[in-house]
Design an enzyme around this catalytic site. Structure first.
Site, PDB file in Angstrom:
ATOM      1  N   SER A 100       0.805  -1.019   0.121  1.00 23.51           N
ATOM      2  CA  SER A 100      -0.132  -0.129   0.061  1.00 23.51           C
ATOM      3  C   SER A 100       0.725   1.385  -0.153  1.00 23.51           C
ATOM      4  O   SER A 100       0.430   2.290  -0.203  1.00 23.51           O
ATOM      5  CB  SER A 100      -1.011  -0.151   1.011  1.00 23.51           C
ATOM      6  OG  SER A 100      -0.324  -0.300   2.455  1.00 23.51           O
ATOM      7  N   ASP A 147       2.133  -4.641  19.527  1.00 25.48           N
ATOM      8  CA  ASP A 147       2.076  -4.353  18.111  1.00 25.48           C
ATOM      9  C   ASP A 147       2.519  -2.912  17.748  1.00 25.48           C
ATOM     10  O   ASP A 147       2.091  -2.228  17.024  1.00 25.48           O
ATOM     11  CB  ASP A 147       0.467  -4.434  17.376  1.00 25.48           C
ATOM     12  CG  ASP A 147       0.469  -4.463  16.145  1.00 25.48           C
ATOM     13  OD1 ASP A 147       1.349  -4.759  15.293  1.00 25.48           O
ATOM     14  OD2 ASP A 147      -0.378  -3.730  15.411  1.00 25.48           O
ATOM     15  N   ASN A 196       0.632   6.821  13.697  1.00 24.44           N
ATOM     16  CA  ASN A 196       0.528   5.726  12.864  1.00 24.44           C
ATOM     17  C   ASN A 196       1.355   6.009  11.656  1.00 24.44           C
ATOM     18  O   ASN A 196       2.257   6.665  11.653  1.00 24.44           O
ATOM     19  CB  ASN A 196      -1.021   5.137  12.881  1.00 24.44           C
ATOM     20  CG  ASN A 196      -1.039   3.936  12.297  1.00 24.44           C
ATOM     21  OD1 ASN A 196      -0.929   3.669  10.949  1.00 24.44           O
ATOM     22  ND2 ASN A 196      -1.314   2.802  12.890  1.00 24.44           N
TER      23      ASN A 196
HETATM   24 CA    CA Z   1       1.384  -4.468  12.874  1.00 25.02          CA
END
Ligand code: CA
Ligand code: CA
Length: 585
Positions: free
Chosen positions: A182, A320, A417
């Site tokens: 992406s 994560d 992010n």
């Molecule tokens: Ca991840």
């Protein structure tokens, strides 16, 4: 200033055709020099990040704190169809044409003057693609007469910039195993570099460098310790030098560490920088050790594909905290000495300043209000864990099925992010789009199965504050001071642009393109684009006028993974368009 560069093909053309193309003064190729100079050439945007270092800073200043309130749209182009969803692209602009990507691996070429479509390319995607975080695409790379982009079925496709026809297409990885692409590819030295997504499926991360003119593989660098790299078909050393040194058993064979965002390139140090995602699976109790090179930043020699240095932001990650965020090269003065540094803001909530040439830690500091998984960073930048806030081991529970639930901050969607920050050469500050949220997270047993989610974890993301989740912050990289902040109700998910007009542009999921005074944070302008902005704004000039463009279209990971936060923003409408603005004459 216009420069006409002729391709090998156009050199063969007759004088008549040449004269015609000169007259239209458009359709020039993008040279390596164009890309290297992108940050100072205001007439075009030919790299992801406005320059290979991706500072996202423009020297243009006609649109400034005194004029920006006059900014108005001149056209809006719809991506059309039923395929809307998240639009996270950064447009490119070259000689009268905009190249921009849409959701579902689509590319559009648009006439800059009118907003009319010149061509559209739709990748024919299989039904069973497995993008973790919406069907987004973050933009193209330009090389000579090619427009190159990655698809959700993990291919790299090069299109003819004038027709949109496929010139070459290469399979990068097996989408059935969970790979996808992406990110916008990175151009360096005539090569096109791409990573892969898929860390939630136990893939093995890698970066590939290909000859941009024909797609031929030059080198591949896996990002999990123990996997062999290749240069021109020859073995090029095992990543890390040994298999399984920082992993137990065979877990390195499905170790994740996906370099899912594009890289940046610093020509001076001759390094390309990529970040890597979480180790797989999420359940950290299954893989004692540092799990190299997951959740790290890698500096790679683009000539050889070898790792020159690495810096692991979250060793033995259990939350994560993908370490994928953009690595931005910048210089600053310290006691009369120029420091060649990079800066990067991590999902884990810490902002890092590193020596660009050897990766050594200069300083680090929180850029969010709440971090509880670590108590701080040690003198080498390694986190000092608060083990109480690591999700518990399921093996310690009565039935072995669910470990202790902890509340960890930031949430796995991160203090920041994917959305790229900007560095202003005018203020010396970084403008960081960030979010204040936390999560309930717990671990479960899991095992690797090709093409299946490989987490071993459950979670619910929750807001920390009633009034806001998103915070746009101006951060001083020399002191760690937050100079100003803008609080936004919904999570921020779009990129940032800084300009010499003392302005900072970004968008929000509520749909507004916004401009702030770069020094004070005062909101100087906003315009409602009709859907949420989760892409990255750009600016350029033509015939003495300055333009701003940004894509609009709410989506991305938040509605899919956001738990309580997703509920809070579920009223926001999807879309798919690109807007262009300028001042009145
Ligand atoms: Ca991840
Ligand atoms: Ca430029």
């Amino acid at each position: 200033m216009k420069k006409l560069t002729l391709s090998k093909h156009s050199l063969k053309l007759t004088g008549l055709v040449l004269a015609m193309s000169m007259a239209s003064s458009s359709y020039a190729n993008v040279t390596e020099q164009d890309i290297l100079n992108d940050q100072i050439t205001a007439g075009d945007v030919v790299s992801n990040g406005l320059g290979p270092r991706a500072q996202r800073y423009s020297p243009l200043d006609k649109i400034n704190t005194g004029t920006v309130d006059e900014l108005r749209p001149i056209w809006s182009f719809s991506f059309g169809g039923e395929k809307q969803r998240g639009q996270e692209s950064q447009p490119m602009v070259k000689d009268g044409v905009m190249y921009v990507t849409g959701s579902y691996s689509r590319v559009f070429a648009i006439d800059l003057a009118t907003g009319e479509e010149l061509w559209q390319y739709d990748a024919r995607l299989p039904d069973n693609i497995m993008p973790c975080c919406d069907v987004i695409n973050r933009g193209v790379a330009l090389h000579e007469d090619l427009v190159i982009f990655g698809t959700l079925d993990a291919k790299l496709v090069a299109l003819d910039k004038d027709t949109g026809k496929v010139r070459w297409k290469k399979k990068i990885a097996d989408y059935k195993a969970g790979y996808s692409i992406s990110a916008a590819p990175l151009m360096a030295k005539g090569m096109v570099l791409t990573g892969v997504s898929g860390g939630e499926f136990g893939i093995v991360g890698k970066i590939e460098a290909r000859d941009a003119s024909n797609g031929k593989l030059i080198w591949v660098r896996p990002t999990v310790e123990g996997h062999m790299g290749y240069l021109n078909g020859e073995e090029n050393g095992i990543t890390g030098g040994e298999a399984g040194k920082t992993w137990p058993g065979d877990l390195w064979k499905s170790g994740g560490a996906a370099p899912l965002l594009g890289g940046t390139y610093d020509p001076k140090s001759n390094l390309v920088f990529f970040g890597t995602g979480n180790p797989a699976p999420w359940n950290s109790h299954l893989r004692p050790g540092d799990n190299l090179y997951s959740s790290s930043r890698l500096a790679i020699n683009p000539d050889t594909g070898k790792i020159v240095w690495h810096f692991q932001t979250t060793p033995h990650d259990g939350w994560d905290y993908d370490g994928v965020n953009e690595v931005i090269s910048f210089d600053y003065q310290d006691n009369g000495k120029t420091v060649e540094a990079v800066a990067t803001a991590d999902r884990n909530g810490f902002f890092y300043v590193l020596d660009r040439n050897d990766g050594s830690f200069i300083r680090g500091f929180p850029f969010v209000d709440k971090i509880n998984w670590a108590k701080g960073l040690d003198e080498n930048g390694r986190p000092i864990y608060d083990e109480v806030n690591r999700p518990g081991n399921p093996a310690d529970s009565a039935d072995g099925k669910k470990g202790k639930v902890v509340v960890a901050a930031p949430s796995f969607l991160g203090g920041k992010n994917w959305m790229p920050m900007a560095f202003s050469q005018q203020t010396g500050l970084f403008y960081v789009p960030s979010n204040e949220w936390e999560m309930d997270i717990w671990n479960e047993p899991t095992s690797y199965k090709k093409g299946a989610a490989y987490l071993g974890a459950g979670f619910t993301i929750k807001p920390i504050n009633e009034e806001y989740i998103g915070v746009l912050r101006a951060m001083d990289p020399k002191t760690g001071e937050e100079v100003w902040r803008f609080e936004n109700n919904a999570p921020l998910w779009g990129g940032v642009l800084a300009t010499a007009g003392n302005l900072v542009f970004t968008g929000n999921p509520e749909g507004y393109l916004m401009a702030f005074n770069a020094k004070t944070g005062e909101l100087k302008y906003r315009f409602q684009t009709g859907s949420g902005i989760v892409g990255s704004p750009i600016t350029w000039e033509k015939d003495g006028e300055q333009y701003i463009s940004v894509v609009s279209g709410w989506g991305g990971a938040v509605p899919l993974w956001g738990g309580e936060v997703a509920k809070r923003v579920k009223h926001l409408n999807q879309g798919g368009s690109v807007w262009t603005f300028k001042l009145p004459k």
